[in-house]
Design an enzyme around this catalytic site. Structure first.
Site, mmCIF file in Angstrom:
data_model
loop_
_atom_site.group_PDB
_atom_site.id
_atom_site.type_symbol
_atom_site.label_atom_id
_atom_site.label_comp_id
_atom_site.label_asym_id
_atom_site.label_seq_id
_atom_site.Cartn_x
_atom_site.Cartn_y
_atom_site.Cartn_z
ATOM 1 N N ASP A 39 -3.854 1.237 9.772
ATOM 2 C CA ASP A 39 -5.051 2.067 9.947
ATOM 3 C C ASP A 39 -5.555 1.982 11.372
ATOM 4 O OD1 ASP A 39 -5.079 1.475 6.872
ATOM 5 O OD2 ASP A 39 -6.280 3.271 7.267
ATOM 6 N N CYS A 97 0.832 -1.205 0.000
ATOM 7 C CA CYS A 97 0.000 0.000 0.000
ATOM 8 C C CYS A 97 0.866 1.255 0.000
ATOM 9 C CB CYS A 97 -0.999 0.019 1.161
ATOM 10 S SG CYS A 97 -2.317 1.244 0.909
HETATM 11 C C1 RUB Z 1 -4.202 3.257 3.343
HETATM 12 C C2 RUB Z 1 -3.471 2.238 4.144
HETATM 13 C C3 RUB Z 1 -2.181 2.688 4.781
HETATM 14 C C4 RUB Z 1 -2.478 3.170 6.218
HETATM 15 C C5 RUB Z 1 -1.283 3.854 6.826
HETATM 16 O O1 RUB Z 1 -5.454 2.790 2.885
HETATM 17 O O2 RUB Z 1 -3.892 1.124 4.345
HETATM 18 O O3 RUB Z 1 -1.257 1.643 4.853
HETATM 19 O O4 RUB Z 1 -3.557 4.080 6.200
HETATM 20 O O5 RUB Z 1 -0.967 4.999 6.059
HETATM 21 P P1 RUB Z 1 -6.353 3.740 1.950
HETATM 22 P P2 RUB Z 1 -0.220 6.267 6.686
HETATM 23 O O6 RUB Z 1 -5.540 4.052 0.744
HETATM 24 O O7 RUB Z 1 -7.570 2.926 1.659
HETATM 25 O O8 RUB Z 1 -6.680 4.982 2.761
HETATM 26 O O9 RUB Z 1 1.080 5.763 7.231
HETATM 27 O O10 RUB Z 1 -0.045 7.203 5.524
HETATM 28 O O11 RUB Z 1 -1.095 6.830 7.770
#
Ligand code: RUB
Length: 320
Positions: A194, A125
């Protein structure tokens, strides 16, 4: 207008990623507080609560969202005039935004210390904070290589490889299902979160559990980079994090799906990786084994077992 606009951008994923969602929500509440005609403290609170409810209803999984709302709305406590309430909200929102940015920088340094010179890292991701760890290790002069997944169906992997490319980091782009084929080339998995539950389970982009499972089988360490405001206080009561299921059209175009009446397209956006597949969670307060998640919730978010029953009584997760 800022609150409905921000809510729409979070729903459509123009604003996405748990940390960015948290900061966007704090910003929207702050700007709303400054725009609301301040009559008396009660009316001001009602108006802020309406705005908070709109933001809370956007996406159900990232706990940074209700945590950010909770932190900012605490600025209303004890205010006797609308002006005091407004100042409280603005102060708390600015503090949250500043400390969130600082947390990302701090985790980058802690996380980079777990990356060795010569490591090949797999990430899944697009996590701002996981990438911050990787780019910090590179900045420190460590020679690293990255495998980044495509991330079906929304292709967040494209954002990841652009960041890695811009940083000059050698990167391999693979489809999600190729993880197990490459896992023996990997020294370390670094992903974001998340939500982290009280028992150390990590909720992150769909596919993370498969990545962690492959890593466990191949004895590759898994590090999760997560600010403390991604820990989920309500899981103390045994409540589950709600996994968002998005429209099937993100996976299969409606015109094709319409020709397949016996087929249902399922599109969960996140999955749950059990604590035993995670080696370390790196927070801005330091790195902990996942089993210590409760300590973060109690000591850094200030939620004890009794706090809930005193404040809310037993409710469903994420304030729903
Ligand atoms: C984003 C996702 C990220 C976490 C952490 O999912 O799963 O790995 O949110 O991200 P989506 P961060 O694209 O569906 O929002 O470290 O940027 O908070």
């Amino acid at each position: 207008m800022i609150v409905p606009e921000t809510a729409e951008k979070i729903k459509s994923m123009e604003i996405r990623g748990a940390g960015r969602i948290g900061r966007a929500v704090a910003e929207a509440l702050r700007d709303h507080a400054l725009a609301v005609p301040a009559r008396d403290a009660g009316a001001f609170r009602q108006e802020m609560e309406r705005a908070a409810a709109l933001l809370l209803a956007t996406r159900p999984t990232a706990v940074s969202l209700p945590n950010a709302v909770h932190i900012v709305m605490a600025g209303l406590e004890g205010a006797t005039t609308a002006e005091e309430a407004q100042a409280g909200v603005v102060r708390r929102a600015d503090d949250f935004i500043r400390s969130s940015q600082h947390a990302v920088e701090q985790i980058a340094v802690f996380g980079a210390s777990h990356i060795r010179d010569g490591d090949t890292i797999l990430t899944h991701c697009n996590s701002e904070v996981a990438l911050a760890c990787i780019t910090e290790a590179h900045r420190q002069g460590k020679e690293i290589e990255v495998f980044a997944t495509e991330v079906r169906p929304r292709n967040q992997g494209l954002i990841t490889i652009r960041t890695l490319n811009d940083a000059g980091i050698k990167t391999n782009f693979i489809v999600d299902s190729a993880v197990r084929s490459f896992i023996h080339d990997i020294d370390l998995v670094v992903v974001g979160a998340d939500a982290v539950t009280v028992n150390g389970a990590v909720v992150n982009k769909i596919g993370t559990a498969q990545v962690a499972h492959s890593a466990k089988e191949a004895r590759v360490n898994v590090i999760v980079a997560a600010e403390t405001y991604k820990f989920a206080p309500r899981t103390i009561l045994g409540e589950l994090i709600r996994i968002e299921e998005r429209a099937g059209s993100e996976v299969l175009a409606d015109e094709i799906a319409r020709t397949l009446p016996h087929v249902t397209v399922r599109n969960p956006a996140f999955d749950v990786t059990p604590a035993e597949y995670v080696d370390l969670i790196v927070t801005e307060q330091g790195a902990i084994p996942p089993q210590m998640a409760y300590v973060i919730i109690r000591d850094y978010l200030g939620w004890g077992i009794n706090t809930f029953h005193e404040t809310f009584g037993p409710e469903s997760p994420n304030g729903e």
